[in-house]
Scaffold this active site. Structure first.
Site, PDB file in Angstrom:
ATOM      1  N   GLU A 186      36.116  -6.409  62.442  1.00 62.46           N
ATOM      2  CA  GLU A 186      37.125  -7.305  61.879  1.00 62.46           C
ATOM      3  C   GLU A 186      38.554  -6.763  61.942  1.00 62.46           C
ATOM      4  O   GLU A 186      39.498  -7.537  61.982  1.00 62.46           O
ATOM      5  CB  GLU A 186      36.764  -7.615  60.416  1.00 62.46           C
ATOM      6  CG  GLU A 186      35.558  -8.498  60.232  1.00 62.46           C
ATOM      7  CD  GLU A 186      35.790  -9.911  60.729  1.00 62.46           C
ATOM      8  OE1 GLU A 186      36.890 -10.447  60.535  1.00 62.46           O
ATOM      9  OE2 GLU A 186      34.848 -10.482  61.325  1.00 62.46           O
ATOM     10  N   SER A 462      -7.744 -30.550  14.805  1.00 62.79           N
ATOM     11  CA  SER A 462      -8.694 -29.539  14.332  1.00 62.79           C
ATOM     12  C   SER A 462      -8.290 -28.108  14.647  1.00 62.79           C
ATOM     13  O   SER A 462      -9.000 -27.177  14.249  1.00 62.79           O
ATOM     14  CB  SER A 462     -10.084 -29.820  14.924  1.00 62.79           C
ATOM     15  OG  SER A 462     -10.595 -31.025  14.403  1.00 62.79           O
TER      16      SER A 462
END
Length: 781
Positions: A186, A462
């Site tokens: 770069e 239950s």
């Protein structure tokens, strides 16, 4: 001298023509350019001096423990590895990779820093036996390892307003190849230019002119950083002038190292949904599932190559294009002496090796994350969590969570069209510690809306019954599991004058029967008789000791007329599963700051336990539920070896289907129902229990012991009178009892026969008197 004289003469002759442009230029310089430059200079210095990159808070599951004899299957291990971003590269030599050879796995962990201190990276071999880990060894020395942990999977990210994914890294911790390679590709003159590289601009202009289109850029790393930090993406003359001036100013004030470090942490390298990936460290985890320092040359080249165009060279969307770009970058590395010819050849021949699931989960498990937020908001506000660069370590077990989601999905499919209007929720915990391992708040697990696991309070049916029996069993002088209960019909007058006539599920009464059978078969009438003798205030007080509010002390409470969320029911059952220890359910282990320091640890200190003998008797009775009672489908299946303790539950008109059950290691509570509270047509055994079975068909776990626990003894008892008898006597049954509470005298079979002949044996009184506050409909099993 003659030259100077001629120059002065020329200046005097030209001055009338240059005077106006000169003063205009000076005016522009001092009136606009210089003040404008000073403004830009202040902006650059203010921003860069206080440069703090937004680093989101990451949320992690629990580290995966691996130890000899630990329950684990190859399928569960591979699920955990995949979810944590490990890749199967066939070698298992690089951090974050694994390989399989028969029943042996070679895994190279990445290490982690957690609230418990964490672990360093290591390479281990894990060998499986039948359903368990047979051995764990160091791969280099073959030395046995008693306990190893794999780094935890990332399950969520708490982003701030910027929605930027980033992991800050200091320049000293960046691989030298990445720094040198980045400059080689770069900005080769980065160390020498002043922020603008005029020679690079000329080279780029010539190349572009020759090609007829843009093939090369001339911007420096400094200019790219300025563009990212200060400027928009608009392509105009003003922006380019600003970029140039700010680049010069940045280079004038700060060192090359400071600029390069900022670039490494800020460069844009991809996108996932609304989250932007910034910096090489975050990109390393996102694309390769490994830390930046563990990357190989070919992987560094992929990231460097993406700088030119993160979307265009995205290795997931455009793998061929990314591969071509990577190989070109590798060639640049070699041409500048960063790689040898052999290294270049090997790197170019390697595949991309991109992990399929990028580690950017925003909120993979919303129901669980709601619980996490609830538990840490007392210590951390939303702003601190989203912008604090923290690591939140939770108790989530990825295998348990994913298997729970799959269990709900598979159960829904098996129900066919009946499942269309149904919803579901589940909570899974560690039975011994109270750590929450999984939370599902919807049949669609990724749904961000209503969290039924935490917020849907429904009648529990239950599933309340084990606690009625537990309170009774705390009085061993009155009751044990062999005590006969009355299952005769009940009729009670309510405050409004109407009669409450609850029924059993089969609409029959069953006379006198042992307590354990009443619980196993979930007979309502026997439970109501028992609860009224124990006393509703005692049962109400026991339930309220777990933090439940507004418990209605009417007889219907005894068969489930109390509304709870699945998490609340799990909290109740945790008490039984943890052997009488009232452990709070915890979803967070600790919080670590950006420097790896633990700033908060969440620990639960278990006490000595309460009513443990009664809890152990209740657990044994609940094992009979799964053996021959309402959950007998467990005992009749391939899960019988787990010796599960559990209880089904169904509310009025089959509106809610529940099952809560635990093994030696895991507790899981499932609920199924409809949001509109209409009938589902499902009982506990035909809905929620099926999902529970599907979960434990996959989830590695330890069986629950069937041996009498401490403080108990097994005794042969004649249920007709509750006394010890001999095993060969008619009707003799073996029950666990609290040691020392049953007379050691044993009646022989002869005297037992005589007693039965004359109708001996005690029968508890029935309860048929009026009781205030009863509801007008029964709760079903």
């Amino acid at each position: 001298m003659d030259f100077l004289n001629r120059l002065r003469s020329l200046a005097r002759r030209c001055w009338p023509w240059l005077r106006i442009p000169f003063w205009i230029g000076m005016g522009l310089l001092f009136g606009f350019v210089l003040p404008y430059t000073l403004v830009l200079n202040k902006r650059v210095q203010d921003r860069f001096n206080d440069l703090v990159f937004a680093v989101p808070t990451r949320v992690y599951a629990r580290p995966l423990p691996l130890a000899p004899d630990m329950p684990m299957t190859p399928a569960a291990l591979e699920l955990e590895l995949t979810f944590a971003g490990y890749s199967n590269d066939g070698h298992g030599q690089v951090a974050g990779s694994w390989a399989k050879q028969g029943a042996r796995y070679t895994i190279t962990s990445r290490g982690y820093a957690g609230p418990d201190g964490g672990e360093l990276p290591k390479r281990i071999r894990v060998t499986f036996g039948k359903g368990t880990v047979q051995s764990v060894q160091d791969a280099a020395s073959d030395k046995k390892i008693e306990l190893a942990h794999l780094d935890p999977a990332r399950i969520a990210t708490l982003y701030g307003a910027s929605q930027e994914e980033r992991r800050f890294v200091h320049l000293a911790d960046v691989p030298p190849l990445l720094l040198s390679g980045l400059q080689a590709v770069e900005d080769r003159d980065f160390k020498h230019h002043i922020g603008i590289d005029f020679s690079a601009i000329l080279r780029a202009a010539f190349a572009n002119l020759r090609a007829g289109h843009t093939v090369q850029g001339g911007s420096t790393l400094t200019q790219q950083l300025v563009r990212n930090l200060f400027l928009s993406r608009d392509q105009n003359f003003t922006r380019k002038i600003n970029e140039a001036l700010m680049s010069l100013l940045l280079e004038a004030h700060y060192s090359k190292g400071r600029i390069l470090e900022a670039y490494v942490n800020d460069v844009f390298l991809g996108q996932q949904g609304g989250q932007a990936v910034h910096g090489f460290a975050a990109a390393s985890e996102f694309y390769f599932g490994r830390r930046l320092e563990d990357l190989r040359p070919q992987e560094i080249a992929v990231l460097v190559g993406m700088v030119k165009g993160p979307s265009y060279y995205d290795p997931r969307r455009s793998p061929e294009r990314a591969l071509t770009r990577r190989n070109l970058v590798l060639q640049e590395f070699a041409s500048t002496g960063l790689l040898s010819a052999a290294q270049l050849s090997a790197a170019q021949a390697a595949p991309l090796d991109i992990v399929s699931n990028g580690q950017l989960p925003h909120n993979r498990f919303p129901a669980f994350m709601q619980l996490v937020r609830t538990q840490i908001t007392a210590d951390f506000d939303d702003e601190t969590l989203s912008q604090g660069n923290l690591s939140v370590f939770t108790t989530l077990d990825p295998a348990a969570q994913l298997y729970t989601e799959q269990a709900i999905e598979e159960t829904m499919k098996s129900l066919g069209k009946r499942a269309d209007p149904l919803q579901a929720a589940a909570v899974v915990t560690n039975a011994q510690t109270g750590s929450v391992l999984a939370v599902v708040g919807s049949r669609n697990p990724g749904e961000q809306g209503f969290n039924r696991a935490l917020d849907a309070r429904r009648p529990i049916g239950s599933t309340i019954k084990p606690f009625v029996y537990l309170v009774a069993l705390t009085q061993p002088e009155r009751w044990n599991l062999a005590s006969l209960l009355d299952d005769s019909p009940i009729s009670m007058r309510q405050p409004d004058g109407s009669m409450w006539t609850p029924q059993n599920d089969d609409n029959q009464s069953h006379g006198q029967l042992p307590m354990v059978d009443a619980l196993a078969k979930s007979w309502n009438l026997a439970t109501i008789h028992l609860g009224l003798q124990v006393g509703l205030p005692r049962i109400k007080a026991f339930l309220e000791s777990f933090g439940l509010a507004d418990v209605n002390p009417s007889p219907s409470l005894l068969i489930g007329a109390v509304d709870l969320a699945p998490l609340q029911l799990a909290q109740l059952y945790q008490y039984i599963a943890a052997d009488g220890h009232a452990l709070p359910l915890v979803a967070v282990r600790g919080v670590v700051d950006g420097n790896g320091r633990t700033i908060k640890r969440y620990q639960v200190q278990g006490g000595s336990g309460e009513y443990q003998e009664a809890v152990r008797l209740t657990t044994w009775a609940m094992q009979q539920v799964a053996l021959y009672g309402t959950a007998s489908s467990i005992g009749n299946s391939g899960l019988a070896w787990l010796h599960t303790a559990g209880k089904t539950g169904t509310s009025n008109d089959t509106r809610d289907s529940w099952f809560a059950g635990f093994t030696g290691e895991h507790l899981a509570v499932f609920w199924m129902g409809r949001d509109d509270n209409k009938s589902t047509g499902l009982f506990g055994a035909t809905g929620a229990l099926r999902a529970w079975r599907d979960l434990f068909a996959k989830l590695p776990t330890q069986p629950l012991s069937t041996a009498p626990a401490d403080g108990l003894e097994m005794a042969w008892i004649n249920p007709n009178d509750g006394k010890r008898t001999e095993p060969q006597c008619e009707g003799a049954r073996q029950f666990p009892v609290i040691a020392g509470t049953l007379s050691s005298d044993s009646e022989g079979c002869f005297w037992q026969g005589v007693q039965n002949l004359f109708g001996g044996g005690g029968h508890p009184a029935s309860a048929s008197s009026a009781a205030p506050g009863a509801t007008d409909t029964p709760i079903r099993n």
